[in-house]
Design an enzyme around this catalytic site. Structure first.
Site, PDB file in Angstrom:
ATOM      1  N   ASP A 189      -3.688   2.170  11.863  1.00 25.40           N
ATOM      2  CA  ASP A 189      -5.014   1.972  12.429  1.00 25.40           C
ATOM      3  C   ASP A 189      -4.837   1.527  13.883  1.00 25.40           C
ATOM      4  OD1 ASP A 189      -7.743   1.591  12.653  1.00 25.40           O
ATOM      5  OD2 ASP A 189      -7.799  -0.252  11.494  1.00 25.40           O
ATOM      6  N   GLY A 223       0.786  -1.235   0.000  1.00 30.62           N
ATOM      7  CA  GLY A 223       0.000   0.000   0.000  1.00 30.62           C
ATOM      8  C   GLY A 223       0.816   1.280   0.000  1.00 30.62           C
ATOM      9  N   VAL A 268     -11.709   3.526   4.300  1.00 32.13           N
ATOM     10  CA  VAL A 268     -11.566   4.366   3.108  1.00 32.13           C
ATOM     11  C   VAL A 268     -10.643   3.677   2.101  1.00 32.13           C
ATOM     12  CG1 VAL A 268     -12.000   6.551   4.295  1.00 32.13           C
ATOM     13  CG2 VAL A 268      -9.677   5.653   4.198  1.00 32.13           C
ATOM     14  N   GLU A 290       4.655   4.878   6.424  1.00 30.03           N
ATOM     15  CA  GLU A 290       3.412   4.087   6.395  1.00 30.03           C
ATOM     16  C   GLU A 290       2.329   4.818   5.631  1.00 30.03           C
ATOM     17  OE1 GLU A 290       2.085   1.394   6.719  1.00 30.03           O
ATOM     18  OE2 GLU A 290       2.532   0.326   8.564  1.00 30.03           O
TER      19      GLU A 290
HETATM   20  P1  IMP Z   1      -2.959  -1.842  11.912  1.00 34.55           P
HETATM   21  O1  IMP Z   1      -2.450  -0.445  12.195  1.00 34.55           O
HETATM   22  O2  IMP Z   1      -2.045  -2.928  12.435  1.00 34.55           O
HETATM   23  O3  IMP Z   1      -4.386  -2.014  12.381  1.00 34.55           O
HETATM   24  O4  IMP Z   1      -2.993  -2.126  10.358  1.00 34.55           O
HETATM   25  C1  IMP Z   1      -3.014  -1.115   9.416  1.00 34.55           C
HETATM   26  C2  IMP Z   1      -3.307  -1.767   8.095  1.00 34.55           C
HETATM   27  O5  IMP Z   1      -4.711  -1.981   7.967  1.00 34.55           O
HETATM   28  C3  IMP Z   1      -2.923  -0.870   6.939  1.00 34.55           C
HETATM   29  O6  IMP Z   1      -1.595  -1.080   6.502  1.00 34.55           O
HETATM   30  C4  IMP Z   1      -3.952  -1.233   5.899  1.00 34.55           C
HETATM   31  O7  IMP Z   1      -3.513  -2.358   5.179  1.00 34.55           O
HETATM   32  C5  IMP Z   1      -5.170  -1.639   6.702  1.00 34.55           C
HETATM   33  N1  IMP Z   1      -6.146  -0.529   6.808  1.00 34.55           N
HETATM   34  C6  IMP Z   1      -6.475   0.185   7.921  1.00 34.55           C
HETATM   35  N2  IMP Z   1      -7.453   1.072   7.659  1.00 34.55           N
HETATM   36  C7  IMP Z   1      -7.746   0.936   6.346  1.00 34.55           C
HETATM   37  C8  IMP Z   1      -8.699   1.588   5.473  1.00 34.55           C
HETATM   38  O8  IMP Z   1      -9.466   2.492   5.848  1.00 34.55           O
HETATM   39  N3  IMP Z   1      -8.696   1.167   4.176  1.00 34.55           N
HETATM   40  C9  IMP Z   1      -7.875   0.193   3.705  1.00 34.55           C
HETATM   41  N4  IMP Z   1      -6.976  -0.445   4.493  1.00 34.55           N
HETATM   42  C10 IMP Z   1      -6.922  -0.085   5.807  1.00 34.55           C
HETATM   43 MG    MG Z   2       0.359  -0.599   5.442  1.00 32.88          MG
END
Ligand code: IMP
Ligand code: MG
Length: 194
Positions: free
Chosen positions: A116, A57, A166, A112
């Site tokens: 999230d 991404g 999103v 990054e």
């Molecule tokens: P986390 O911070 O470990 O929960 O993971 C973050 C990952 O979740 C990101 O690298 C994305 O791949 C995915 N992600 C989180 N929010 C979104 C969104 O709104 N759209 C698409 N992918 C998301």
């Molecule tokens: Mg990512």
């Protein structure tokens, strides 16, 4: 030399089907990236930092950010997979492609697309810190603070986003929509197809 045939015209609604409101325009995003790049260029003058991203991404943000930075930098990527029997991508993190560059004694910027819960990043930062870098900072374009479960030191941040799913500018839904130059919501009926 013969020219390759042009691909058939894709109707615009094929690319944007299922999208809801646009949250951030291409201009908003590019303007903010220029500001982040200016800040990084100032902070890292003479440091030759190594910018690290997680595939896939982040490649859109990484390439725009890198082209706007005005000091020498180096680039490397890692790839991870998350084994998850339920297929929601939230299982334990496994490194499937490591860095090619040496980390010890280097100034690292972890780049990054979106943070999230922060759990993935928290794991990766621990892994990098254990390799003895001279410094390690995080630069994220999008931040979703509402669901944060791990404490992430964020030096560079593009935008805070609400707790909504999103797509666009690297963010996908089942591998679709990554290439959109803006960020948009998905219509609820699309997400309900899961
Ligand atoms: P986390 O911070 O470990 O929960 O993971 C973050 C990952 O979740 C990101 O690298 C994305 O791949 C995915 N992600 C989180 N929010 C979104 C969104 O709104 N759209 C698409 N992918 C998301
Ligand atoms: Mg990512």
């Amino acid at each position: 030399m013969d020219l390759l045939p042009l691909p058939p015209q894709i109707p615009p609604d094929e690319l944007t089907r299922g999208l809801g409101r646009i949250i951030l325009s291409q201009d908003d995003i590019q303007h903010r990236i220029a500001e982040l790049a200016a800040q990084i260029s100032e902070d890292y003058a003479g440091c030759n930092p190594l910018l690290i991203g997680v595939l896939k991404g982040v490649v859109f943000f990484m390439s725009d950010l890198l082209r706007a930075i005005t000091v020498p930098v180096r680039l490397d990527f890692i790839a991870i997979s998350r084994y998850d029997p339920q297929g929601r991508g939230k299982g334990p993190v496994r490194l499937i492609k490591d860095l090619e560059e040496t980390v010890e004694g280097q100034h690292l910027i972890f780049v990054e697309d979106v943070i999230d819960t922060g759990l993935t990043l928290s794991y990766l930062l621990r892994l990098l810190r254990a390799r003895g870098p001279a410094s390690l900072e995080v630069c994220t374009l999008f931040n979703k603070p509402a669901r944060r479960l791990a404490n992430i030191p964020l030096k560079y941040k593009g935008f805070d986003l609400p707790d909504r799913f999103v797509v666009g500018y690297g963010l996908d839904y089942r591998e679709a929509y990554r290439h959109l130059p803006y960020i948009a919501e998905l219509r609820p009926e699309v997400l309900n197809l899961a």
